[in-house]
Enzyme design. Sequence first.
Site, PDB file in Angstrom:
ATOM      1  N   PHE A 208      -4.524 -47.747 -13.158  1.00  0.00           N
ATOM      2  CA  PHE A 208      -4.269 -48.822 -14.120  1.00  0.00           C
ATOM      3  C   PHE A 208      -3.373 -49.853 -13.446  1.00  0.00           C
ATOM      4  CE2 PHE A 208      -2.098 -51.199 -17.373  1.00  0.00           C
ATOM      5  CZ  PHE A 208      -3.103 -51.471 -18.283  1.00  0.00           C
ATOM      6  N   ASP A 317       1.840 -50.087  -6.378  1.00  0.00           N
ATOM      7  CA  ASP A 317       2.128 -50.572  -7.735  1.00  0.00           C
ATOM      8  C   ASP A 317       3.160 -49.640  -8.371  1.00  0.00           C
ATOM      9  OD1 ASP A 317       2.178 -51.056 -10.456  1.00  0.00           O
ATOM     10  OD2 ASP A 317       0.007 -51.205 -10.690  1.00  0.00           O
ATOM     11  N   LYS A 348       8.360 -53.682 -16.051  1.00  0.00           N
ATOM     12  CA  LYS A 348       8.921 -52.705 -16.999  1.00  0.00           C
ATOM     13  C   LYS A 348      10.445 -52.569 -16.910  1.00  0.00           C
ATOM     14  CE  LYS A 348       4.705 -50.117 -17.872  1.00  0.00           C
ATOM     15  NZ  LYS A 348       4.361 -50.077 -19.285  1.00  0.00           N
ATOM     16  N   THR A 372       4.226 -71.796 -13.846  1.00  0.00           N
ATOM     17  CA  THR A 372       5.348 -72.567 -14.400  1.00  0.00           C
ATOM     18  C   THR A 372       6.630 -71.733 -14.422  1.00  0.00           C
ATOM     19  OG1 THR A 372       3.797 -73.740 -15.804  1.00  0.00           O
ATOM     20  CG2 THR A 372       6.136 -73.965 -16.362  1.00  0.00           C
TER      21      THR A 372
HETATM   22  C1  LIG Z   1       1.091 -48.966 -12.999  1.00  0.00           C
HETATM   23  C2  LIG Z   1       0.976 -50.169 -13.887  1.00  0.00           C
HETATM   24  N1  LIG Z   1       0.612 -51.336 -13.335  1.00  0.00           N
HETATM   25  C3  LIG Z   1       0.520 -52.451 -14.082  1.00  0.00           C
HETATM   26  C4  LIG Z   1       0.774 -52.439 -15.421  1.00  0.00           C
HETATM   27  C5  LIG Z   1       0.669 -53.686 -16.226  1.00  0.00           C
HETATM   28  O1  LIG Z   1       1.951 -54.146 -16.554  1.00  0.00           O
HETATM   29  P1  LIG Z   1       2.186 -55.170 -17.747  1.00  0.00           P
HETATM   30  O2  LIG Z   1       1.801 -54.462 -18.988  1.00  0.00           O
HETATM   31  O3  LIG Z   1       3.644 -55.516 -17.659  1.00  0.00           O
HETATM   32  O4  LIG Z   1       1.340 -56.347 -17.483  1.00  0.00           O
HETATM   33  C6  LIG Z   1       1.147 -51.238 -16.039  1.00  0.00           C
HETATM   34  C7  LIG Z   1       1.410 -51.185 -17.487  1.00  0.00           C
HETATM   35  O5  LIG Z   1       1.480 -50.164 -18.108  1.00  0.00           O
HETATM   36  C8  LIG Z   1       1.250 -50.070 -15.248  1.00  0.00           C
HETATM   37  O6  LIG Z   1       1.593 -48.893 -15.781  1.00  0.00           O
END
Ligand SMILES: Cc1ncc(COP(=O)(O)O)c(C=O)c1O
Length: 494
Positions: A208, A317, A348, A372
């Site tokens: 994700f 990530d 987060k 922006t």
């Molecule tokens: C591993 C990971 N990457 C990206 C995201 C996306 O982040 P956001 O919801 O702040 O756009 C999440 C959100 O849960 C995530 O768990």
Amino acid sequence: MTHVLMRVRGRLGGNCLRGLSTTSVCAKSASQTKASEPQKEIPGPVTQKLKKEMDKVHQAPAVRFFIDYEKSKGNYIVDVDGNKYLDMFMQISSLPLGYNHPDLIKAAQDPKMISALINRPALGSFPPKDWTERLHKTLIDIRPKGLSGVQTMMCGTCSNENAIKTAFMWYQRKKRGGPPSEEDLMSCMKQLPPGTPSLSVLAFQGAFHGRTMGMLSVTRSKAIHKVDVPAFDWPIANFPRYKYPLNKNVDYNKKQDTACLQEVEKIIGDRKKDKRDVAALIVEPIQAEGGDHHGSPEFFQGLRDLCTTYGIAFIVDEVQTGGGSTGSWWAHDSWKLKSPPDMVTFAKKFLTGGYYYKEDFKMNEPYRIYNTWMGEPSKMLLLEAVVNVIKRDNLLNQAGKVGKELQSYLDSLQGQYPKHLSNARGAGTFSAIDCSSAGLRDKIVNNAAQNDLHIGVCGDSSIRFRPALIFEEKHLKEAKEALSDAIASAVQSK
Ligand SMILES: Cc1ncc(COP(=O)(O)O)c(C=O)c1O
């Protein structure tokens, strides 16, 4: 029913409610309740009413509770119906210090905050005079080893999106040996090569990385996120699926690593032959939304090596894993890489999104990585307080310590319910356990809410735990009582 939980109903209004914690102080007024015989309506009537009103003007189907944030405190969240929950999900793993932390209230009252809030800058062009100092006191101070720069962004998704864009630009710059040519600039306006190259990003099944158009092409956790949306033709490899406990499944898990790494290498080769080079690989240290799937240090070392060998950007990530709950600022610290990742994305718990990069990944031309806002100065003032509290109160250590206890509790649960629970796993408090079905998982989560415990779900049938860094042993004790009862009731009612 053997598991009858003596506990305080978490409803505000009674004697118990002057303080915000469910404690033995209220034991005299406690009613004996069973999770299998729900006594409170969840969601409550006020949430239901507010949700109906919201639905007329705003997307509301995912709303679980409306929250009274003034009344929520520390590890406890209070909904508009007066239900108080021990929160082990913390705004989808994003609140580092729980609710209304005194140090954050103080930081919010700093006169600097007023200017930061009311004069929101276009950061890429008109940063505040103290912006570099703000970066040093926060993100640079805790940067992952080997990464010299940081670019703030608005959210986790756009951090990944921009890290991937950066990787493409880096890849083409390397190939050309310099900035875009006139031909590149002309052809990209017609979306033709060489200015619009045929490049791809390799990601993993179960990953994700966000829900924007671009990120959906590297996200493979749930169909509902992707359905109906056109996607880039980018490759997907298998991510290891380990058996637990790890020490009893060493050979099986090693084979998972080897097979997945071989597949990654094959995809890279095939794409090269097809002239659709893999320019970047993006991976979570623990696939979170997809079901809390872990990879071993050896697996990630293998990925790093493959990226180095084939000249591919290695993007980690850490949007969900970063920020301390694994017992470290960065989950990838535990991989002991010979060479660091090329970019690390975050959001987060950092209150701002962004990504760290190696020197080589810095863009020299303006407006290539730009929007922006590109971040939020008021969040950096809060982040400074967060970093100071985490260091002062030794909260990384605390997450590691209480996380071990949480882990051994989860181990004991799967021992107690071998047919229903399996694969207890975690790093620090970043933990999960699998249920034998989604139905059982949902029952347990609902029963836990009846017992004033708020927990999360992920993957097909997993429960995930994401408490704040201020989660202590006494909170774990409370959680164990609520959860043990919730599980016993759910298993009995099956
Ligand atoms: C591993 C990971 N990457 C990206 C995201 C996306 O982040 P956001 O919801 O702040 O756009 C999440 C959100 O849960 C995530 O768990």
